[in-house]
Design a protein around this motif. Sequence first.
Motif, PDB file in Angstrom:
ATOM      1  N   PRO C   7       0.702  -1.156  -0.107  1.00 17.41           N
ATOM      2  CA  PRO C   7       0.038   0.003  -0.063  1.00 17.41           C
ATOM      3  C   PRO C   7       0.871   1.102  -0.154  1.00 17.41           C
ATOM      4  O   PRO C   7       2.095   1.334   0.561  1.00 17.41           O
ATOM      5  CB  PRO C   7      -0.795  -0.361   1.295  1.00 17.41           C
ATOM      6  CG  PRO C   7      -0.645  -1.549   1.653  1.00 17.41           C
ATOM      7  CD  PRO C   7       0.605  -2.148   1.184  1.00 17.41           C
ATOM      8  N   ASP C   8       0.397   2.008  -0.758  1.00 20.40           N
ATOM      9  CA  ASP C   8       1.190   3.438  -0.893  1.00 20.40           C
ATOM     10  C   ASP C   8       1.470   4.065   0.515  1.00 20.40           C
ATOM     11  O   ASP C   8       0.491   4.358   1.451  1.00 20.40           O
ATOM     12  CB  ASP C   8       0.270   4.386  -1.750  1.00 20.40           C
ATOM     13  CG  ASP C   8       0.841   5.735  -1.983  1.00 20.40           C
ATOM     14  OD1 ASP C   8       1.846   5.715  -2.888  1.00 20.40           O
ATOM     15  OD2 ASP C   8       0.267   6.740  -1.562  1.00 20.40           O
ATOM     16  N   GLU C  10       1.744   7.088   1.233  1.00 21.49           N
ATOM     17  CA  GLU C  10       1.037   8.566   1.432  1.00 21.49           C
ATOM     18  C   GLU C  10      -0.322   8.031   2.098  1.00 21.49           C
ATOM     19  O   GLU C  10      -0.738   8.684   2.910  1.00 21.49           O
ATOM     20  CB  GLU C  10       1.137   9.132   0.363  1.00 21.49           C
ATOM     21  CG  GLU C  10       0.170  10.300   0.129  1.00 21.49           C
ATOM     22  CD  GLU C  10       0.580  11.606   1.152  1.00 21.49           C
ATOM     23  OE1 GLU C  10       1.771  11.477   1.554  1.00 21.49           O
ATOM     24  OE2 GLU C  10      -0.143  12.347   1.625  1.00 21.49           O
ATOM     25  N   LEU C  11      -0.803   6.851   1.381  1.00 18.82           N
ATOM     26  CA  LEU C  11      -2.366   6.558   2.092  1.00 18.82           C
ATOM     27  C   LEU C  11      -2.331   6.170   3.383  1.00 18.82           C
ATOM     28  O   LEU C  11      -3.274   6.216   4.356  1.00 18.82           O
ATOM     29  CB  LEU C  11      -2.972   5.674   0.978  1.00 18.82           C
ATOM     30  CG  LEU C  11      -3.298   6.260  -0.513  1.00 18.82           C
ATOM     31  CD1 LEU C  11      -3.757   5.187  -1.356  1.00 18.82           C
ATOM     32  CD2 LEU C  11      -4.337   7.427  -0.266  1.00 18.82           C
ATOM     33  N   ARG C  14      -2.174   9.077   5.589  1.00 19.63           N
ATOM     34  CA  ARG C  14      -3.341   9.715   5.739  1.00 19.63           C
ATOM     35  C   ARG C  14      -4.356   8.921   6.604  1.00 19.63           C
ATOM     36  O   ARG C  14      -5.084   9.515   7.389  1.00 19.63           O
ATOM     37  CB  ARG C  14      -4.093   9.924   4.420  1.00 19.63           C
ATOM     38  CG  ARG C  14      -3.157  10.931   3.737  1.00 19.63           C
ATOM     39  CD  ARG C  14      -3.982  11.143   2.251  1.00 19.63           C
ATOM     40  NE  ARG C  14      -3.278  12.287   1.866  1.00 19.63           N
ATOM     41  CZ  ARG C  14      -3.688  13.558   1.979  1.00 19.63           C
ATOM     42  NH1 ARG C  14      -4.962  13.588   2.450  1.00 19.63           N
ATOM     43  NH2 ARG C  14      -3.180  14.715   1.488  1.00 19.63           N
ATOM     44  N   TYR C  46      -2.908  -2.528   5.324  1.00 17.57           N
ATOM     45  CA  TYR C  46      -3.712  -2.707   4.324  1.00 17.57           C
ATOM     46  C   TYR C  46      -4.981  -1.883   4.920  1.00 17.57           C
ATOM     47  O   TYR C  46      -5.570  -0.973   3.947  1.00 17.57           O
ATOM     48  CB  TYR C  46      -4.077  -4.019   4.096  1.00 17.57           C
ATOM     49  CG  TYR C  46      -5.363  -4.070   3.240  1.00 17.57           C
ATOM     50  CD1 TYR C  46      -5.318  -3.947   1.870  1.00 17.57           C
ATOM     51  CD2 TYR C  46      -6.421  -4.633   3.596  1.00 17.57           C
ATOM     52  CE1 TYR C  46      -6.323  -3.897   0.986  1.00 17.57           C
ATOM     53  CE2 TYR C  46      -7.670  -4.827   2.898  1.00 17.57           C
ATOM     54  CZ  TYR C  46      -7.632  -4.323   1.589  1.00 17.57           C
ATOM     55  OH  TYR C  46      -8.838  -4.207   0.862  1.00 17.57           O
ATOM     56  N   SER C  50      -6.474   1.521   2.908  1.00 20.39           N
ATOM     57  CA  SER C  50      -7.678   1.064   1.994  1.00 20.39           C
ATOM     58  C   SER C  50      -8.939   1.662   2.659  1.00 20.39           C
ATOM     59  O   SER C  50      -9.729   2.611   2.104  1.00 20.39           O
ATOM     60  CB  SER C  50      -7.858  -0.273   1.649  1.00 20.39           C
ATOM     61  OG  SER C  50      -8.217  -1.237   2.731  1.00 20.39           O
ATOM     62  N   ALA C  51      -8.992   1.479   3.904  1.00 19.97           N
ATOM     63  CA  ALA C  51     -10.306   1.875   4.599  1.00 19.97           C
ATOM     64  C   ALA C  51     -10.207   3.267   5.082  1.00 19.97           C
ATOM     65  O   ALA C  51     -10.924   4.046   4.890  1.00 19.97           O
ATOM     66  CB  ALA C  51     -10.573   0.951   5.931  1.00 19.97           C
ATOM     67  N   PHE C  52      -9.191   3.547   5.776  1.00 17.98           N
ATOM     68  CA  PHE C  52      -9.128   4.988   6.502  1.00 17.98           C
ATOM     69  C   PHE C  52      -8.291   5.989   5.410  1.00 17.98           C
ATOM     70  O   PHE C  52      -8.861   7.251   5.359  1.00 17.98           O
ATOM     71  CB  PHE C  52      -8.169   5.075   7.662  1.00 17.98           C
ATOM     72  CG  PHE C  52      -9.331   4.294   8.742  1.00 17.98           C
ATOM     73  CD1 PHE C  52     -10.255   4.637   9.287  1.00 17.98           C
ATOM     74  CD2 PHE C  52      -9.028   2.993   9.166  1.00 17.98           C
ATOM     75  CE1 PHE C  52     -11.070   4.238  10.426  1.00 17.98           C
ATOM     76  CE2 PHE C  52      -9.711   2.270  10.207  1.00 17.98           C
ATOM     77  CZ  PHE C  52     -10.683   2.979  10.689  1.00 17.98           C
ATOM     78  N   GLY C  53      -7.224   5.509   4.855  1.00 15.89           N
ATOM     79  CA  GLY C  53      -6.520   6.681   3.986  1.00 15.89           C
ATOM     80  C   GLY C  53      -7.116   6.872   2.734  1.00 15.89           C
ATOM     81  O   GLY C  53      -7.298   8.032   2.040  1.00 15.89           O
ATOM     82  N   THR C  54      -8.019   5.725   2.225  1.00 19.12           N
ATOM     83  CA  THR C  54      -8.828   6.042   0.735  1.00 19.12           C
ATOM     84  C   THR C  54     -10.087   6.366   0.858  1.00 19.12           C
ATOM     85  O   THR C  54     -10.524   7.632   0.344  1.00 19.12           O
ATOM     86  CB  THR C  54      -8.694   4.914  -0.156  1.00 19.12           C
ATOM     87  OG1 THR C  54      -7.328   4.472  -0.200  1.00 19.12           O
ATOM     88  CG2 THR C  54      -9.008   5.076  -1.559  1.00 19.12           C
ATOM     89  N   ASN C  57     -11.132   9.162   4.087  1.00 17.50           N
ATOM     90  CA  ASN C  57     -10.377  10.502   3.742  1.00 17.50           C
ATOM     91  C   ASN C  57     -10.792  11.236   2.819  1.00 17.50           C
ATOM     92  O   ASN C  57     -10.531  12.305   2.648  1.00 17.50           O
ATOM     93  CB  ASN C  57      -8.857   9.946   3.310  1.00 17.50           C
ATOM     94  CG  ASN C  57      -8.056  11.319   3.578  1.00 17.50           C
ATOM     95  OD1 ASN C  57      -7.856  11.976   4.123  1.00 17.50           O
ATOM     96  ND2 ASN C  57      -7.091  11.344   2.282  1.00 17.50           N
TER      97      ASN C  57
END
Lengths: 130, 130, 130, 130, 130, 130
Positions: C7-8, C10-11, C14, C46, C50-54, C57
């Motif tokens: 996973p990125d 940056e994400l 965030r 992950y 996926s859940a919080f960063g993407t 956010n």
Amino acid sequence: MPDDARPDDELVARGREIQARLWPQVAGSSGTTSPVARVAPDFHRYVASSAFGTLWNRPGLALRDRSLVTVAQLAALGRPDELRAHLRGARNVGISEDELIEVLMQTAVYAGVPAANEALRVAAEVFGTA
Amino acid sequence: MPDDARPDDELVARGREIQARLWPQVAGSSGTTSPVARVAPDFHRYVASSAFGTLWNRPGLALRDRSLVTVAQLAALGRPDELRAHLRGARNVGISEDELIEVLMQTAVYAGVPAANEALRVAAEVFGTA
Amino acid sequence: MPDDARPDDELVARGREIQARLWPQVAGSSGTTSPVARVAPDFHRYVASSAFGTLWNRPGLALRDRSLVTVAQLAALGRPDELRAHLRGARNVGISEDELIEVLMQTAVYAGVPAANEALRVAAEVFGTA
Amino acid sequence: MPDDARPDDELVARGREIQARLWPQVAGSSGTTSPVARVAPDFHRYVASSAFGTLWNRPGLALRDRSLVTVAQLAALGRPDELRAHLRGARNVGISEDELIEVLMQTAVYAGVPAANEALRVAAEVFGTA
Amino acid sequence: MPDDARPDDELVARGREIQARLWPQVAGSSGTTSPVARVAPDFHRYVASSAFGTLWNRPGLALRDRSLVTVAQLAALGRPDELRAHLRGARNVGISEDELIEVLMQTAVYAGVPAANEALRVAAEVFGTA
Amino acid sequence: MPDDARPDDELVARGREIQARLWPQVAGSSGTTSPVARVAPDFHRYVASSAFGTLWNRPGLALRDRSLVTVAQLAALGRPDELRAHLRGARNVGISEDELIEVLMQTAVYAGVPAANEALRVAAEVFGTA
């Protein structure tokens, strides 16, 4: 399925007797022409043997009560296709439409109002008022 | 809750009569000391009124049958806490332990073997054989 | 996980900022000592990404509303562990205990009384009245 | 239903006021012509009283928030018919389509991608882009 | 159970052979001392015959694959007790712990993050890292 | 979505490679014309990145096994639309129709006969025998 792993013929026969009491109008139908029977030819035989021949066939609970609790579970779990069939079966073993409606309304308490609503829509269809 | 939005006293009273038939040993208990009653003081009253006073109280289905289908639904949905209470209630309105075991075994067909297993474990506990 | 499939960063970063607003008391904890982190060391990363960063956010819905609907969904689906955490998180982003209790009581309508009861028991524990 | 077990008229009336705010276009409709109303003539009245008149009517949570969490729960539980109605209701009490889409996308985290996909298909239909 | 309705002995025996491959450490145990066996003495025999002797015994899918998909379904459905047993069984038929962790992480996509989290907690316990 | 919160391009690209192996016939389609893409233009990108690019892309489990367990989970959870797509995907990554039928029949044990029945109906449709 190797011959020696097939469901026992005696249990299949007993299961089919119970199915014939629930759905006399389809008794005698081999069931082999349904889409499920075409892709999974052993599945109906498995269900006849394990569900109806073994469990429904046991003496500790009246057939009428087995039918009533099945309707209740299918309504709670959201299985409209099986619910449709078992509402007809329930009527055939002597449960009144009014009793079945009460079961479906009460489903609102345990599985929520949307589950009860969906089950009542199926009942409306089966009971000829849809 | 504003006074005029409270569940109707008459329906609450009728619901409590039915609850007393299912669970005579706890009748008279105000229920106000449970954790749920402390955070949501109106919730038990809501359940007494809407579930028991309104739906269970209707004449179209025998109390014994309402109890039986409730046990069936709680087993299918995987609600062990309520199942425990309703297995006791079912016995109190005249359903035999053998009949209840049959309902739970048959749950394997409609909700799967793990659901039936969990329900039978709860029954083993309630029926004093665990 | 091959480096280029991670996973990125940056994400993940965030996502962790949002998690820190929900659970400031555990911010800074690496999470690597939980049982889940030991068997699945990439899983928390992950989820953060996926859940919080993407999703959490995204700008189209207030953080407070995201928290409120998450509590509602966990109560309806019967996930007591995550519900416990998200009830704390909801309080930390400004939702009152009274509002949360209303959400859980209303769950009785859509997921049934047993789901609401279980969620209210978790709330009683979290809100210090159990 | 015996007269004295009917849902309280006052609660039914309050419930119908809330339903009229969610669905002004159908207010005044008696609801008696739906299939469910024909097989279970008391069911809509029960829902008006217990769901809307008693719980939705409570002062501790804004109507807008009750609508938002209901959409979230229906999406998580996979109830497309009620979701369709409540997406319309949500828009009628001031929640934007963008906010609703965010709720449905976030459902992927808590109930899985297939649940979110199904809910977004319903939204596409309701929001006139299907 | 009347003698002629009992599950076929041959199918029970075949089922027990498969169970012995999954759980060699408990093979030979009659199972009659578990709480479930005490309240429902025929239930284990029913499961041996119908689940393992009939379906798992069929030649069209490798035992290893049957074990893998069972783990996946139990994780998705939220059945921690059976998941615990089947994670052990999966290891005994040659599936690696790493493969099982991947299955459980991927469960987040189809059944949601909370289902994956719960399943990973069970795995942490079984795999000796809890 | 602010630019810096978008799913990472590299993960989206990797996810699309895996999707192209499952569904070569739709590879190249942007997906932007589906109803879901119109109301939630970022959702397909999110799924490509988080589900396929991150989890399915991990090396610890064969693509064939990921496909097999996904079919099993969708059948157990009752997700006919995604099941339809993943049955096609499974065939495209080398799983035989016979193996898939076995997975769906075995679903009867863990999620109940109605779940297996519904999944087999979908398979009958996909496998050209309906």
